[in-house]
Structure formats: structure tokens, C-alpha cells
Motif scaffolding. Structure first.
Motif, PDB file in Angstrom:
ATOM      1  N   GLY A  57     -11.728  -6.093 -20.436  1.00 52.45           N
ATOM      2  CA  GLY A  57     -12.828  -6.840 -21.041  1.00 52.45           C
ATOM      3  C   GLY A  57     -13.629  -7.717 -20.096  1.00 52.45           C
ATOM      4  O   GLY A  57     -14.287  -8.655 -20.547  1.00 52.45           O
ATOM      5  N   PHE A  58     -13.608  -7.405 -18.784  1.00 51.25           N
ATOM      6  CA  PHE A  58     -14.362  -8.215 -17.825  1.00 51.25           C
ATOM      7  C   PHE A  58     -15.266  -7.326 -16.959  1.00 51.25           C
ATOM      8  O   PHE A  58     -15.166  -7.325 -15.733  1.00 51.25           O
ATOM      9  CB  PHE A  58     -13.399  -9.027 -16.936  1.00 51.25           C
ATOM     10  CG  PHE A  58     -12.580 -10.020 -17.707  1.00 51.25           C
ATOM     11  CD1 PHE A  58     -13.005 -11.332 -17.829  1.00 51.25           C
ATOM     12  CD2 PHE A  58     -11.406  -9.640 -18.337  1.00 51.25           C
ATOM     13  CE1 PHE A  58     -12.280 -12.251 -18.565  1.00 51.25           C
ATOM     14  CE2 PHE A  58     -10.667 -10.556 -19.081  1.00 51.25           C
ATOM     15  CZ  PHE A  58     -11.102 -11.860 -19.193  1.00 51.25           C
ATOM     16  N   PRO A  59     -16.178  -6.561 -17.611  1.00 53.73           N
ATOM     17  CA  PRO A  59     -16.979  -5.598 -16.840  1.00 53.73           C
ATOM     18  C   PRO A  59     -17.916  -6.239 -15.818  1.00 53.73           C
ATOM     19  O   PRO A  59     -18.338  -5.572 -14.882  1.00 53.73           O
ATOM     20  CB  PRO A  59     -17.779  -4.864 -17.933  1.00 53.73           C
ATOM     21  CG  PRO A  59     -17.792  -5.793 -19.099  1.00 53.73           C
ATOM     22  CD  PRO A  59     -16.502  -6.547 -19.053  1.00 53.73           C
ATOM     23  N   SER A  60     -18.235  -7.534 -16.007  1.00 55.90           N
ATOM     24  CA  SER A  60     -19.173  -8.178 -15.074  1.00 55.90           C
ATOM     25  C   SER A  60     -18.475  -8.956 -13.974  1.00 55.90           C
ATOM     26  O   SER A  60     -19.143  -9.616 -13.176  1.00 55.90           O
ATOM     27  CB  SER A  60     -20.081  -9.149 -15.842  1.00 55.90           C
ATOM     28  OG  SER A  60     -20.693  -8.477 -16.901  1.00 55.90           O
ATOM     29  N   LEU A  61     -17.165  -8.922 -13.935  1.00 60.11           N
ATOM     30  CA  LEU A  61     -16.449  -9.683 -12.907  1.00 60.11           C
ATOM     31  C   LEU A  61     -16.796  -9.115 -11.525  1.00 60.11           C
ATOM     32  O   LEU A  61     -16.630  -7.914 -11.290  1.00 60.11           O
ATOM     33  CB  LEU A  61     -14.940  -9.575 -13.171  1.00 60.11           C
ATOM     34  CG  LEU A  61     -14.018 -10.505 -12.408  1.00 60.11           C
ATOM     35  CD1 LEU A  61     -14.351 -11.965 -12.692  1.00 60.11           C
ATOM     36  CD2 LEU A  61     -12.557 -10.222 -12.784  1.00 60.11           C
ATOM     37  N   PRO A  62     -17.303  -9.951 -10.619  1.00 51.73           N
ATOM     38  CA  PRO A  62     -17.726  -9.422  -9.319  1.00 51.73           C
ATOM     39  C   PRO A  62     -16.553  -8.839  -8.513  1.00 51.73           C
ATOM     40  O   PRO A  62     -15.438  -9.340  -8.592  1.00 51.73           O
ATOM     41  CB  PRO A  62     -18.297 -10.648  -8.597  1.00 51.73           C
ATOM     42  CG  PRO A  62     -18.496 -11.689  -9.626  1.00 51.73           C
ATOM     43  CD  PRO A  62     -17.534 -11.405 -10.733  1.00 51.73           C
TER      44      PRO A  62
END
Ligand SMILES: [Ca+2]
Length: 345
Positions: free
Chosen positions: A91-96
Motif C-alpha cells: 500500500g505504499f506505491p509512491s514511496l521513493p
């Protein structure tokens, strides 16, 4: 006319005084209330990194910590792809994501995760969603570190290094750039609260290592750079292999615990690879120490670390020192640790 001009000047002066006062009244930026974590992982050396990640995603989902980014310190786009699909699955698709490009590639202990990264369903679609289609667009790991640290509150960042110290070494030797006028060492000194590093074979009673641990052997020069350049003001907690050695999560238990689906990245790894290789739950000791009760994992007294020509380290007790290391527990403790890891599935 002159009067009007004077009036306007006076009005301006009053306005700027007012805004100065407003500026002074502005509250100090608040320190974040939960740990701000960067994970630095070799992801394809053994499967314990995946469990450390799973724990972190769970804690972050519960609002107990904030994940700033994932640094993949083992070279190779496939390793970045696994970090990407893990971020997406939990659930963290935008985590760099940052990727090491000047470090260690295929050395012993390497798992080729291509079948996981490329796995497809019966319709030919990727089994696990990913944010990126081209990993050459990712920043170098040390550049991501510089971006994340430059944007963080002073003294707020916790780094968990569950892999090879090459990217941290590249950060420490980095110069000012467009993200920060500070050198890498100064950025760490100002922004980092604590480093956890899964490394060393130090055990109680062994203040000199018998051999350097896996993560340092993967890149001895980087290990030396880390130990020599790391600022004395910033705490380091080492997790010796003796601690995680006690926590065994057998492949059979992993597969039977995740019994509600096969579409689970960790289960897929255990279904596709022989994971009965003597690996233990070393890396999860880092998030568990940071996020669970303070007394869950005992720590050594404070000290300093010196590194010899053979990259073995010596621990010199010193109440002012910034290094501590985790101490192994007993059998009941190991079971408690395993239960916490199992509960994160
Ligand atoms: Ca690891």
C-alpha cells in the motif's frame, strides 16, 4: 503630495513591522511525533529483508512510523523492481526508491528475484503491481538519501541498514549539490537521529570480532568509510548476527502461515526458491527494536568502534560513545520475536 508620500511610507513601515512580528510569532516547526524511517536494504541476499520491510509497512499503516524511502544497496534493476512491488503490495506505491549503481552486484548469497519481478497471472498481466516500468529513471541511492535528508527536520531521521554499507558510504563522501549545501557527513550529523546496522559478530564477552559479518564483507571499503566517517554525535545500534541467529522462521511455517492466498510476494519467494538455507530473521531485529517496547532487545553499554586492517571491529566501552549493540535473548525471547514477525503477515 509630499504628505501623501510620507503617509504611504509610514504605512509600509508599519506593515513590515507587523509582518516581522507575525514572523516572530510563527511557531517553531514541530518535530514529527513518530519515527521517520529510511530503509537501506540489500533485498536479494536472503529473505529476512522482506520481513523487515513487511514489519515497517505494517507499522506505517498503523500510523506508528513514517516511511521516507527505500534505498536498494545491492545493484541491479531487478532488486529495485522487488522493492517497487513490495511498496505496491503493502500500500505504499509512491514511496521513493533509490538504487545503488556503484556497489556490489552478484556476490555469494545472491537470490535472482527475476521470476518474482516478472511473474504473471493466467492473463499474462504482472502478478504484482509496480510503479515503475524503467528503473534507470530512479535516482542513485545516495542522491535519494540527500533529497530525503535535506527535506527532513533536524535530528529526526532513523536509518535502518539491513544490507551493504556502500550507499551510506557514498552518502558520507558526497559533496554539496542542488539538494543541500551540506556535505554528506554534515547532512547526517544534522538530520539523522540514529542508525541501525545489521552487522558484526560481536557477542557479549567478545569485544573484538572473530570475523567480519556478511554485510561488511560484501563491501569492505564501504564498511571502513562508514565506521571512520560516521559523526560521533549520531547514535548507532549494531545488530550482531548472534541476535537474529536465534530467530528461525522455517520455510514450511512461512508458507502455512500465509494460508489465505498464494498472491503474496513473500509466499511466492518461498514457493519458488529453496529457502531452507540456514538463513535466520536477522534484519527484522532493526524495526522490532525501534518500534516495540524499549526492553524487548537488550543493548550493550555505550562504546566506540575501531576498525582494523582486516575490517574486523573492536568495541571499546565508553559512556560517551555513540555505538551500542544488541544482545541476544533466551529461547522464550526468540519465540516472542518470531511471533511478532509472524503477526505482520
Ligand atoms: Ca539484508
Amino acid at each position: 503630495m509630499k504628505h501623501t508620500k510620507n503617509f504611504i511610507l509610514l504605512a509600509f513601515a508599519a506593515l513590515s513591522l507587523f509582518s516581522c512580528e507575525r514572523e516572530n510569532l510563527k511557531p517553531e516547526p514541530q518535530q514529527p511525533s513518530v519515527p521517520q524511517i529510511i530503509l537501506d536494504t540489500d533485498i536479494a541476499s536472503s529473505t529476512d529483508d522482506l520481513f523487515a520491510m513487511q514489519l515497517l509497512y505494517r507499522y506505517a499503516s498503523q500510523g506508528r512510523c513514517n516511511l521516507l524511502g527505500v534505498v536498494v544497496d545491492r545493484m541491479g534493476d531487478t532488486n529495485a523492481a522487488v522493492a517497487d512491488l513490495m511498496n505496491n503490495y503493502y500500500g505504499f506505491p509512491s514511496l521513493p526508491i533509490g538504487l545503488e549503481r556503484n556497489g556490489t552486484y552478484e556476490r555469494f548469497g545472491y537470490i535472482n528475484y527475476t521470476p518474482i519481478a516478472q511473474a504473471t497471472d493466467t492473463n499474462g498481466n504482472l502478478l504484482f503491481a509496480r510503479t515503475y516500468s524503467d528503473y534507470s529513471s530512479l535516482p542513485d541511492g545516495y542522491i535519494l538519501y540527500r533529497q530525503l535528508l535535506a527535506n527532513a527536520y533536524d535530528g529526526s531521521v532513523t536509518i535502518m541498514l539491513t544490507g551493504i554499507p556502500s550507499t551510506i558510504a557514498n552518502l558520507l563522501t558526497s559533496d554539496a549539490d542542488q539538494y543541500s549545501p551540506l556535505t554528506g557527513v554534515e547532512l547526517v550529523r544534522r538530520k539523522v537521529k540514529r542508525l541501525y546496522f545489521m552487522a558484526t559478530k560481536l557477542e557479549p564477552g567478545y569485544e573484538q570480532e572473530v570475523s567480519a559479518g556478511y554485510n561488511r564483507m560484501m563491501h569492505p571499503e564501504a564498511a571502513r568509510t562508514l565506521i571512520q566517517l560516521w559523526p560521533d554525535e549520531v547514535d548507532v545500534i549494531l545488530s550482531p548476527s548472534a541476535v537474529g541467529n536465534l530467530v528461525e522462521y522455517t520455510p514450511e511455517q512461512v508458507i502455512s502461515d500465509i494460508d489465505w492466498t498464494d498472491i503474496h510476494p513473500i509466499k511466492q519467494v518461498y514457493m519458488r526458491y529453496d529457502c531452507n538455507t540456514g538463513q535466520r530473521m536477522w534484519d527484522p531485529m532493526l524495526p522490532l527494536q525501534e518500534m516495540e517496547d524499549d526492553d524487548l532487545i537488550a543493548l550493550s553499554p555505550r562504546g566506540r568502534i575501531s576498525i582494523g586492517a582486516d575490517i574486523k571491529v573492536s568495541f571499546i566501552a565508553d559512556p560517551e560513545g555513540n555505538f551500542r549493540y544488541q544482545m541476544p535473548g533466551d529461547e522464550a525471547w526468540a519465540q516472542r520475536m518470531l511471533n511478532l514477525i509472524r503477526a505482520s503477515n
